[in-house]
Every structure is written in C-alpha cells, then in structure tokens.
Design a protein around this motif. Structure first.
Motif, mmCIF file in Angstrom:
data_model
loop_
_atom_site.group_PDB
_atom_site.id
_atom_site.type_symbol
_atom_site.label_atom_id
_atom_site.label_comp_id
_atom_site.label_asym_id
_atom_site.label_seq_id
_atom_site.Cartn_x
_atom_site.Cartn_y
_atom_site.Cartn_z
ATOM 1 N N ARG A 88 0.823 -1.205 0.000
ATOM 2 C CA ARG A 88 0.000 0.000 0.000
ATOM 3 C C ARG A 88 0.859 1.259 0.000
ATOM 4 N NH1 ARG A 88 -4.611 -1.914 4.384
ATOM 5 N NH2 ARG A 88 -5.891 -3.110 2.908
ATOM 6 N N VAL A 89 2.004 1.191 0.694
ATOM 7 C CA VAL A 89 2.900 2.349 0.729
ATOM 8 C C VAL A 89 3.510 2.593 -0.642
ATOM 9 C CG1 VAL A 89 5.072 3.236 1.664
ATOM 10 C CG2 VAL A 89 3.423 2.118 3.186
ATOM 11 N N VAL A 90 3.966 1.517 -1.308
ATOM 12 C CA VAL A 90 4.670 1.641 -2.588
ATOM 13 C C VAL A 90 3.707 1.883 -3.740
ATOM 14 C CG1 VAL A 90 6.141 0.442 -4.251
ATOM 15 C CG2 VAL A 90 6.610 0.246 -1.811
ATOM 16 N N GLU A 91 2.634 1.090 -3.805
ATOM 17 C CA GLU A 91 1.730 1.139 -4.955
ATOM 18 C C GLU A 91 0.534 2.053 -4.748
ATOM 19 O OE1 GLU A 91 0.596 -2.791 -6.007
ATOM 20 O OE2 GLU A 91 2.657 -3.508 -6.285
ATOM 21 N N GLY A 92 0.263 2.395 -3.492
ATOM 22 C CA GLY A 92 -0.932 3.171 -3.203
ATOM 23 C C GLY A 92 -2.143 2.262 -3.071
ATOM 24 N N LYS A 93 -3.310 2.842 -2.902
ATOM 25 C CA LYS A 93 -4.532 2.039 -2.768
ATOM 26 C C LYS A 93 -5.657 2.680 -3.568
ATOM 27 C CE LYS A 93 -5.683 4.310 1.618
ATOM 28 N NZ LYS A 93 -6.008 4.091 3.047
ATOM 29 N N SER A 94 -6.702 1.900 -3.792
ATOM 30 C CA SER A 94 -7.851 2.383 -4.548
ATOM 31 C C SER A 94 -8.583 3.468 -3.760
ATOM 32 C CB SER A 94 -8.802 1.226 -4.854
ATOM 33 O OG SER A 94 -8.140 0.222 -5.595
ATOM 34 N N VAL A 95 -9.119 4.450 -4.485
ATOM 35 C CA VAL A 95 -9.811 5.575 -3.848
ATOM 36 C C VAL A 95 -11.206 5.710 -4.452
ATOM 37 C CG1 VAL A 95 -9.782 8.070 -3.446
ATOM 38 C CG2 VAL A 95 -7.634 6.786 -3.441
ATOM 39 N N MET A 96 -12.208 5.810 -3.575
ATOM 40 C CA MET A 96 -13.590 5.982 -4.020
ATOM 41 C C MET A 96 -13.811 7.413 -4.501
ATOM 42 S SD MET A 96 -16.538 4.201 -4.034
ATOM 43 C CE MET A 96 -16.420 3.045 -2.658
ATOM 44 N N LEU A 97 -14.316 7.556 -5.731
ATOM 45 C CA LEU A 97 -14.592 8.883 -6.280
ATOM 46 C C LEU A 97 -16.082 9.183 -6.378
ATOM 47 C CD1 LEU A 97 -11.993 9.038 -9.218
ATOM 48 C CD2 LEU A 97 -11.712 9.812 -6.856
ATOM 49 N N TYR A 98 -16.879 8.122 -6.506
ATOM 50 C CA TYR A 98 -18.321 8.309 -6.694
ATOM 51 C C TYR A 98 -19.047 7.089 -6.172
ATOM 52 C CZ TYR A 98 -22.774 8.872 -9.225
ATOM 53 O OH TYR A 98 -24.098 8.985 -9.565
ATOM 54 N N GLN A 99 -20.152 7.326 -5.433
ATOM 55 C CA GLN A 99 -20.922 6.206 -4.874
ATOM 56 C C GLN A 99 -22.350 6.660 -4.618
ATOM 57 O OE1 GLN A 99 -19.961 3.075 -4.234
ATOM 58 N NE2 GLN A 99 -21.671 2.327 -3.029
ATOM 59 N N ASN A 100 -23.299 5.913 -5.182
ATOM 60 C CA ASN A 100 -24.720 6.177 -4.934
ATOM 61 C C ASN A 100 -25.113 7.630 -5.184
ATOM 62 O OD1 ASN A 100 -25.231 3.501 -4.171
ATOM 63 N ND2 ASN A 100 -24.623 3.903 -2.053
ATOM 64 N N GLY A 101 -24.663 8.184 -6.299
ATOM 65 C CA GLY A 101 -25.053 9.545 -6.660
ATOM 66 C C GLY A 101 -24.242 10.646 -6.011
ATOM 67 N N ILE A 103 -20.542 12.523 -5.457
ATOM 68 C CA ILE A 103 -19.152 12.701 -5.874
ATOM 69 C C ILE A 103 -18.318 13.061 -4.642
ATOM 70 C CG2 ILE A 103 -17.552 14.063 -7.271
ATOM 71 C CD1 ILE A 103 -19.794 14.546 -9.255
ATOM 72 N N TYR A 104 -17.264 12.312 -4.394
ATOM 73 C CA TYR A 104 -16.395 12.584 -3.251
ATOM 74 C C TYR A 104 -15.339 13.614 -3.671
ATOM 75 C CZ TYR A 104 -18.563 8.592 -0.969
ATOM 76 O OH TYR A 104 -19.466 7.727 -0.402
ATOM 77 N N ARG A 105 -15.702 14.880 -3.523
ATOM 78 C CA ARG A 105 -14.843 15.965 -3.984
ATOM 79 C C ARG A 105 -13.525 16.005 -3.216
ATOM 80 N NH1 ARG A 105 -17.623 19.632 -7.252
ATOM 81 N NH2 ARG A 105 -19.854 19.177 -7.428
ATOM 82 N N GLY A 106 -13.560 15.616 -1.948
ATOM 83 C CA GLY A 106 -12.327 15.583 -1.158
ATOM 84 C C GLY A 106 -11.320 14.603 -1.733
ATOM 85 N N ASN A 107 -11.814 13.442 -2.162
ATOM 86 C CA ASN A 107 -10.928 12.443 -2.769
ATOM 87 C C ASN A 107 -10.434 12.893 -4.140
ATOM 88 O OD1 ASN A 107 -11.186 10.809 -0.563
ATOM 89 N ND2 ASN A 107 -12.676 9.421 -1.467
ATOM 90 N N LEU A 108 -11.308 13.599 -4.890
ATOM 91 C CA LEU A 108 -10.877 14.153 -6.174
ATOM 92 C C LEU A 108 -9.721 15.125 -5.967
ATOM 93 C CD1 LEU A 108 -14.232 14.915 -8.057
ATOM 94 C CD2 LEU A 108 -12.538 13.198 -8.667
ATOM 95 N N LYS A 109 -9.853 15.991 -4.971
ATOM 96 C CA LYS A 109 -8.809 16.973 -4.689
ATOM 97 C C LYS A 109 -7.530 16.288 -4.248
ATOM 98 C CE LYS A 109 -7.998 21.198 -2.028
ATOM 99 N NZ LYS A 109 -8.564 22.141 -1.024
ATOM 100 N N LYS A 110 -7.697 15.233 -3.439
ATOM 101 C CA LYS A 110 -6.528 14.488 -2.951
ATOM 102 C C LYS A 110 -5.778 13.824 -4.106
ATOM 103 C CE LYS A 110 -7.495 12.290 0.757
ATOM 104 N NZ LYS A 110 -8.023 11.221 1.667
ATOM 105 N N MET A 111 -6.501 13.401 -5.131
ATOM 106 C CA MET A 111 -5.900 12.743 -6.291
ATOM 107 C C MET A 111 -5.556 13.723 -7.417
ATOM 108 S SD MET A 111 -5.690 9.522 -5.558
ATOM 109 C CE MET A 111 -5.320 10.028 -3.866
#
Length: 205
Positions: A88-101, A103-111
């Motif tokens: 997880r440190v080297v490759e990173g992990k999956s991030v949720m961007l959208y779920q059930n209508g 948009i996770y804007r915080g995760n978008l900004k983080k990415m």
C-alpha cells in the motif's frame, strides 16, 4: 575514428543489458506501472543512454547503477507481494470517487483531479450520465473502474437463463507455411490428420 566504433558497440550493449534487466523486473503494460515502476524505468533508461554515449572508459559505472536500480525494483516487487502494508505504501490504494449519486470531492482533490477531468474520463469510458453508475473507483495505476447500476449493465446469458456452450481457444496449426507440431500434439492429432483436413478444404499441399 575509435569513438565512431565505440558508440555503436556501447549502444547495442546497453540495449541488450536493458532488455535483460527489463525481463528480470517483469513484464507490465504501461497502464499497469506504479509510480515507483515508472520512476525506476526512466532512471534505468537515462543511465543506459548515458552508457551508450560514454566516450571515456567509465561505462562500468553506469552498468553497475543499472543493475542496482533493477535489483531494487525486484526487491520492492518481492516485498510488495509478501507484505500488504508495504504494498500500500509503494503502490498506493484504490480511492472511491463516486458512490450512490455522490461525488467525493475531497478524494478528487486528494488525487489532483477536478470535476471536469473526472467527467471527461467517464465520457471516454462510455458513461455520459452519472445516474447510470453505481460506483467509480480510482485504481493505484491511475485508471478508473466503473460499476454500472444493475439496470444499466449489459444483459448476460444468466439474465436470460441461457447456458451457452463453453468457448474454446483457437489453435494455429500452420503458421507462415510451417506446421506447428506442438499445436498438433496439444489437440492429440498428427500430420496425416492435418493433411486430410487440408484436402477437405481444397488444399493439396
């Protein structure tokens, strides 16, 4: 004139070494490369180019550096396969961007993604309406994975209670005018059988 002969020799040598090291580090598509893999690849390529154009007798140093980079990459791959926290440190992990209508804007900004880029990637992948989607995840390799809503996904044989026959892979028996004996052995036939089948198709030789 010596350097005119030396550069082609070093170029071929560095290319051969680069090929061997790449095979040792494993085959990956560009889209599957992690940021670490990408960085290592660029570094080794730069060192190989430096080695190819080295006019002094210091090509051993770039060679050692290439081997060290490759060894580090192999070690990182081994540790990533063995230890999940390290992966997880080297490759990173999956991030949720959208779920059930939503948009996770915080995760978008983080990415480092804005909403326009996010929607563009949806359209590129064939989704013009977010209402058709259940979930969108940004994978560690930078690609987005899309889960359509059950009512919007393509129909499958299971939906229609159909049980199609299993697919079989296509086996090449003749390629570039040569009989592939290992392929014949795989399907439990010989050249006599192949000749008979060819004649049935109108080919005498």
């Amino acid at each position: 004139m010596d350097y005119l002969l030396k550069i082609p020799i070093l170029s071929i040598t560095s290319l051969f070494i680069l090929f061997i090291l790449s095979k040792l580090m494993g085959n990956k598509e560009i889209s599957q490369l992690t940021m670490f893999d990408y960085t290592i690849g660029i570094s080794i390529g730069s060192i190989a180019a430096e080695m190819a154009t080295s006019l002094e007798n210091n090509f051993i140093e770039p060679l050692i550096a290439m081997v060290i980079y490759a060894a580090i990459s192999i070690l990182i791959s081994y540790l990533s396969a063995k230890f999940l926290p390290f992966r997880r440190v080297v490759e990173g992990k999956s991030v949720m961007l959208y779920q059930n209508g939503k948009i996770y804007r915080g995760n978008l900004k983080k990415m480092n993604l804005n909403v326009s880029e996010f929607l563009m990637q949806c359209r590129i992948n064939g989704y013009f309406n977010l209402a058709d989607l259940q979930t969108i995840i940004l994978e560690p390799n930078g690609k987005m994975s899309f889960l359509p809503k059950s009512s919007k996904r393509p129909t499958t044989p299971d939906d229609l209670s159909i049980r199609p026959l299993p697919e079989e892979i296509v086996i090449n028996l003749i390629l570039d005018g040569k009989i592939l004996k290992h392929s014949l052995a795989y399907i439990h036939h010989d050249e006599n059988w192949l000749m008979k089948e060819c004649k049935k198709q109108g080919y005498s030789h």
